[in-house]
Design an enzyme around this catalytic site. Structure first.
Site, PDB file in Angstrom:
ATOM      1  N   ASN A 227     -62.674 -11.124 -34.550  1.00 54.85           N
ATOM      2  CA  ASN A 227     -62.792  -9.877 -34.595  1.00 54.85           C
ATOM      3  C   ASN A 227     -62.477  -9.400 -32.658  1.00 54.85           C
ATOM      4  O   ASN A 227     -61.951  -8.225 -32.435  1.00 54.85           O
ATOM      5  CB  ASN A 227     -64.028  -9.364 -34.710  1.00 54.85           C
ATOM      6  CG  ASN A 227     -64.382  -9.235 -36.122  1.00 54.85           C
ATOM      7  OD1 ASN A 227     -63.237  -9.337 -37.060  1.00 54.85           O
ATOM      8  ND2 ASN A 227     -65.280  -8.612 -36.723  1.00 54.85           N
TER       9      ASN A 227
ATOM     10  N   VAL B  21     -66.680   1.112 -43.791  1.00 55.81           N
ATOM     11  CA  VAL B  21     -67.258   1.800 -42.892  1.00 55.81           C
ATOM     12  C   VAL B  21     -66.410   2.871 -42.366  1.00 55.81           C
ATOM     13  O   VAL B  21     -66.638   4.124 -42.166  1.00 55.81           O
ATOM     14  CB  VAL B  21     -67.723   0.771 -41.468  1.00 55.81           C
ATOM     15  CG1 VAL B  21     -68.366   1.751 -40.658  1.00 55.81           C
ATOM     16  CG2 VAL B  21     -68.859   0.008 -42.000  1.00 55.81           C
ATOM     17  N   GLY B  22     -65.006   2.296 -42.115  1.00 54.70           N
ATOM     18  CA  GLY B  22     -64.027   3.423 -41.631  1.00 54.70           C
ATOM     19  C   GLY B  22     -63.831   4.352 -42.683  1.00 54.70           C
ATOM     20  O   GLY B  22     -63.969   5.787 -42.250  1.00 54.70           O
TER      21      GLY B  22
ATOM     22  N   ARG C 232     -73.221 -12.958 -37.700  1.00 51.73           N
ATOM     23  CA  ARG C 232     -72.401 -12.060 -36.736  1.00 51.73           C
ATOM     24  C   ARG C 232     -71.477 -12.836 -36.039  1.00 51.73           C
ATOM     25  O   ARG C 232     -70.534 -12.371 -35.782  1.00 51.73           O
ATOM     26  CB  ARG C 232     -73.425 -11.042 -36.138  1.00 51.73           C
ATOM     27  CG  ARG C 232     -74.026  -9.953 -36.933  1.00 51.73           C
ATOM     28  CD  ARG C 232     -74.527  -8.861 -36.129  1.00 51.73           C
ATOM     29  NE  ARG C 232     -74.948  -7.792 -36.938  1.00 51.73           N
ATOM     30  CZ  ARG C 232     -76.122  -7.789 -37.399  1.00 51.73           C
ATOM     31  NH1 ARG C 232     -77.005  -8.616 -37.122  1.00 51.73           N
ATOM     32  NH2 ARG C 232     -76.626  -6.836 -38.437  1.00 51.73           N
TER      33      ARG C 232
ATOM     34  N   HIS D 271     -77.915  -6.023 -31.137  1.00 52.70           N
ATOM     35  CA  HIS D 271     -77.501  -5.549 -32.787  1.00 52.70           C
ATOM     36  C   HIS D 271     -77.786  -7.071 -33.309  1.00 52.70           C
ATOM     37  O   HIS D 271     -76.808  -7.945 -33.202  1.00 52.70           O
ATOM     38  CB  HIS D 271     -76.373  -4.990 -32.967  1.00 52.70           C
ATOM     39  CG  HIS D 271     -76.180  -4.615 -34.372  1.00 52.70           C
ATOM     40  ND1 HIS D 271     -77.069  -4.113 -35.102  1.00 52.70           N
ATOM     41  CD2 HIS D 271     -75.467  -4.631 -35.319  1.00 52.70           C
ATOM     42  CE1 HIS D 271     -76.895  -3.678 -36.423  1.00 52.70           C
ATOM     43  NE2 HIS D 271     -75.747  -4.101 -36.410  1.00 52.70           N
TER      44      HIS D 271
ATOM     45  N   GLY E 134     -59.590   1.295 -38.956  1.00 51.72           N
ATOM     46  CA  GLY E 134     -60.122   0.401 -40.059  1.00 51.72           C
ATOM     47  C   GLY E 134     -60.557   1.567 -41.124  1.00 51.72           C
ATOM     48  O   GLY E 134     -61.082   2.281 -40.810  1.00 51.72           O
ATOM     49  N   ALA E 135     -59.754   1.082 -42.356  1.00 50.49           N
ATOM     50  CA  ALA E 135     -59.844   1.955 -43.363  1.00 50.49           C
ATOM     51  C   ALA E 135     -60.796   1.363 -44.463  1.00 50.49           C
ATOM     52  O   ALA E 135     -60.653   1.646 -45.731  1.00 50.49           O
ATOM     53  CB  ALA E 135     -58.622   2.530 -44.066  1.00 50.49           C
TER      54      ALA E 135
ATOM     55  N   THR F 298     -67.486  -2.629 -34.679  1.00 51.78           N
ATOM     56  CA  THR F 298     -66.964  -3.980 -35.287  1.00 51.78           C
ATOM     57  C   THR F 298     -68.080  -4.887 -34.716  1.00 51.78           C
ATOM     58  O   THR F 298     -68.639  -4.860 -33.405  1.00 51.78           O
ATOM     59  CB  THR F 298     -65.729  -4.272 -35.009  1.00 51.78           C
ATOM     60  OG1 THR F 298     -64.647  -3.380 -35.198  1.00 51.78           O
ATOM     61  CG2 THR F 298     -65.327  -5.703 -35.237  1.00 51.78           C
ATOM     62  N   ASN F 299     -68.344  -6.073 -35.420  1.00 53.45           N
ATOM     63  CA  ASN F 299     -69.355  -6.955 -34.950  1.00 53.45           C
ATOM     64  C   ASN F 299     -68.889  -8.161 -34.496  1.00 53.45           C
ATOM     65  O   ASN F 299     -67.633  -8.281 -35.101  1.00 53.45           O
ATOM     66  CB  ASN F 299     -70.128  -7.156 -36.309  1.00 53.45           C
ATOM     67  CG  ASN F 299     -71.535  -6.415 -36.477  1.00 53.45           C
ATOM     68  OD1 ASN F 299     -72.198  -6.069 -35.259  1.00 53.45           O
ATOM     69  ND2 ASN F 299     -71.862  -6.218 -37.597  1.00 53.45           N
TER      70      ASN F 299
HETATM   71  O1  TXD Z   1     -74.063  -1.760 -36.725  1.00 51.93           O
HETATM   72  C1  TXD Z   1     -72.967  -2.026 -36.684  1.00 51.93           C
HETATM   73  N1  TXD Z   1     -72.380  -1.973 -35.500  1.00 51.93           N
HETATM   74  C2  TXD Z   1     -72.367  -2.224 -37.825  1.00 51.93           C
HETATM   75  C3  TXD Z   1     -71.361  -3.228 -37.775  1.00 51.93           C
HETATM   76  C4  TXD Z   1     -72.764  -1.795 -39.237  1.00 51.93           C
HETATM   77  C5  TXD Z   1     -71.979  -2.102 -40.161  1.00 51.93           C
HETATM   78  C6  TXD Z   1     -70.701  -2.841 -40.198  1.00 51.93           C
HETATM   79  N2  TXD Z   1     -70.409  -3.574 -38.958  1.00 51.93           N
HETATM   80  C7  TXD Z   1     -69.205  -4.081 -38.652  1.00 51.93           C
HETATM   81  O2  TXD Z   1     -67.957  -3.204 -38.945  1.00 51.93           O
HETATM   82  C8  TXD Z   1     -68.801  -5.213 -39.554  1.00 51.93           C
HETATM   83  O3  TXD Z   1     -69.509  -6.263 -39.544  1.00 51.93           O
HETATM   84  C9  TXD Z   1     -67.186  -5.229 -39.439  1.00 51.93           C
HETATM   85  O4  TXD Z   1     -67.060  -6.065 -38.241  1.00 51.93           O
HETATM   86  C10 TXD Z   1     -66.895  -3.774 -39.094  1.00 51.93           C
HETATM   87  C11 TXD Z   1     -66.340  -3.322 -40.294  1.00 51.93           C
HETATM   88  O5  TXD Z   1     -66.948  -3.355 -41.459  1.00 51.93           O
HETATM   89  P1  TXD Z   1     -66.590  -2.917 -43.018  1.00 51.93           P
HETATM   90  O6  TXD Z   1     -67.637  -3.073 -43.921  1.00 51.93           O
HETATM   91  O7  TXD Z   1     -65.780  -1.364 -42.801  1.00 51.93           O
HETATM   92  O8  TXD Z   1     -65.303  -3.872 -43.159  1.00 51.93           O
HETATM   93  P2  TXD Z   1     -64.073  -3.774 -44.204  1.00 51.93           P
HETATM   94  O9  TXD Z   1     -64.474  -2.906 -45.423  1.00 51.93           O
HETATM   95  O10 TXD Z   1     -63.610  -5.116 -44.243  1.00 51.93           O
HETATM   96  O11 TXD Z   1     -63.202  -3.102 -43.415  1.00 51.93           O
HETATM   97  C12 TXD Z   1     -62.109  -3.504 -42.085  1.00 51.93           C
HETATM   98  C13 TXD Z   1     -61.059  -2.935 -42.126  1.00 51.93           C
HETATM   99  C14 TXD Z   1     -59.840  -3.429 -43.324  1.00 51.93           C
HETATM  100  O12 TXD Z   1     -59.765  -2.383 -43.860  1.00 51.93           O
HETATM  101  C15 TXD Z   1     -58.971  -4.051 -42.398  1.00 51.93           C
HETATM  102  O13 TXD Z   1     -57.694  -4.059 -43.042  1.00 51.93           O
HETATM  103  C16 TXD Z   1     -59.117  -3.523 -41.144  1.00 51.93           C
HETATM  104  O14 TXD Z   1     -60.279  -3.315 -40.860  1.00 51.93           O
HETATM  105  N3  TXD Z   1     -58.491  -4.159 -40.108  1.00 51.93           N
HETATM  106  C17 TXD Z   1     -57.638  -3.735 -39.317  1.00 51.93           C
HETATM  107  N4  TXD Z   1     -57.387  -2.492 -38.994  1.00 51.93           N
HETATM  108  C18 TXD Z   1     -56.389  -2.255 -37.807  1.00 51.93           C
HETATM  109  N5  TXD Z   1     -55.932  -3.062 -37.188  1.00 51.93           N
HETATM  110  C19 TXD Z   1     -56.238  -4.263 -37.348  1.00 51.93           C
HETATM  111  N6  TXD Z   1     -55.687  -5.382 -36.631  1.00 51.93           N
HETATM  112  C20 TXD Z   1     -57.142  -4.655 -38.438  1.00 51.93           C
HETATM  113  N7  TXD Z   1     -57.588  -5.836 -38.975  1.00 51.93           N
HETATM  114  C21 TXD Z   1     -58.453  -5.520 -39.925  1.00 51.93           C
END
Ligand code: TXD
Length: 314
Positions: free
Chosen positions: A98, A16-17, A91, A178, A12-13, A122-123
């Site tokens: 997810n 957060v990633g 969530r 969480h 995931g870029a 991921t949530n």
């Molecule tokens: O405390 C915690 N655990 C958390 C959880 C704190 C902050 C964020 N939290 C969760 O992390 C949030 O609710 C999301 O479920 C994830 C990722 O959050 P982020 O803010 O980074 O979300 P983005 O910016 O939408 O990025 C998600 C990326 C995006 O680039 C998508 O293209 C990618 O995930 N994505 C994938 N990558 C690879 N493979 C697949 N299948 C895929 N699907 C989406």
């Protein structure tokens, strides 16, 4: 000095990633591979991060890719792929979407890095740790959810601001899931060893606890698009550091319980020792009846998510 470089994959870029990749590279702890389904996104962010390396004086490789072969033999895999919460979205709304994403990415990454320790972000977090455990087939020691480190950092920051003391001297204890059912424990939270109830009124503590519980939502409401990522990425780095340096930090993390705290077969946030093997052990604490009840409620909400996932994808 180690002879071989460590390798961390961040799946995931997104916010957060990419921020996690930045923190890891700049901390100088490992090479980083960032992978995403979107073509160009991980490559672009990785290139941008690699171009910052001379200014941060680190020699870590940062590589973006869409191909799991590039993630092979990672020491740690951080899973942030998925959809983020939008304002007004719980969530749990994210659950089934997810679930499919986490199952797919963990299956592919685990094949490439069968010895890795997985940190799930991921949530809905606790449920996604269940999905990752099943998809990887890894032992519970190597599939750990990040939530408690973030929740307790939030609690610490609020306590420090309230008392006007250094965040460094504040230690906060948060158990449970969480989300709305997280269980901050003021009794075991301290300022330079002094229990919180000796420093703040019960009413004030309750306010800080409520703010901690709603910490994620507070940021979402302000940002309007997307959710928190700076503190979440820092929390992941904290866990990564304890793993790569075998520091045995005691951190609240979401792990599969097998009878500990009276809970069996559910992922719940508890204090664990984090080292080179991932979860080295669970630290059991004697809880008051109210705290135990709150933890059971928290576990119950994880169970209902697990049941929903089972019903949707038996
Ligand atoms: O405390 C915690 N655990 C958390 C959880 C704190 C902050 C964020 N939290 C969760 O992390 C949030 O609710 C999301 O479920 C994830 C990722 O959050 P982020 O803010 O980074 O979300 P983005 O910016 O939408 O990025 C998600 C990326 C995006 O680039 C998508 O293209 C990618 O995930 N994505 C994938 N990558 C690879 N493979 C697949 N299948 C895929 N699907 C989406």
């Amino acid at each position: 000095m180690g002879l071989c470089r460590r390798k961390i994959t961040v799946i995931g870029a997104g916010n957060v990633g990419a921020t996690t990749a930045q923190r890891i590279a700049e901390a100088g702890v490992a090479d980083v591979v960032v992978i995403d389904v979107v073509e160009g996104l991980p490559q672009g962010k990785a290139l941008d991060l690699a171009e910052a390396a001379p200014l941060h004086d680190h020699d870590n490789m940062v590589k973006g890719t869409n191909d799991y072969a590039d993630t092979a033999a990672s020491d740690v895999v951080v899973v942030t792929a998925g959809l983020a919460r939008q304002p007004g979205m719980s969530r749990d709304d994210l659950l089934l979407k997810n679930q499919a994403i986490v199952r797919s990415v963990v299956t592919q990454a685990a094949e490439q890095s069968p010895e890795a320790i997985f940190i799930i972000v991921t949530n809905p977090l606790d449920a996604m740790v269940h999905v990752a455990l099943e998809a990887s087939g890894f032992p519970r020691e190597r599939v750990i959810g990040m939530a408690g480190v973030l929740d307790s950092a939030r609690f610490r920051s609020f306590i420090a601001a309230e008392l006007n003391v250094s965040v460094t001297d504040v230690s906060a204890f948060v158990l449970g899931g969480h989300g709305d059912t997280m269980v901050p424990l003021p009794r075991l939270s301290t300022v330079a060893g002094i229990p919180l109830p000796e420093l703040l009124s019960a009413e004030k503590i309750e306010q800080l606890v409520t703010r901690t519980r709603n910490g994620g939502a507070e940021v979402v409401a302000l940002l309007k698009t997307g959710s928190a990522f700076y503190a979440p990425a820092s929390s992941v780095l904290h866990m990564v550091d304890s793993i790569l340096n075998d520091r045995h930090r005691v951190l609240p993390c979401a792990v599969l319980l097998r009878g500990e705290f009276g809970i069996d077969g559910l992922v719940v946030g508890v204090p664990i020792v984090v080292g080179a093997g991932g979860m080295e052990r669970i630290i059991q604490v004697k809880l008051t009846p109210e705290e135990q009840a709150a933890l059971q409620t928290s576990a119950g909400s994880v169970r209902s998510l697990v049941d929903t996932m089972k019903a949707a994808h038996p």
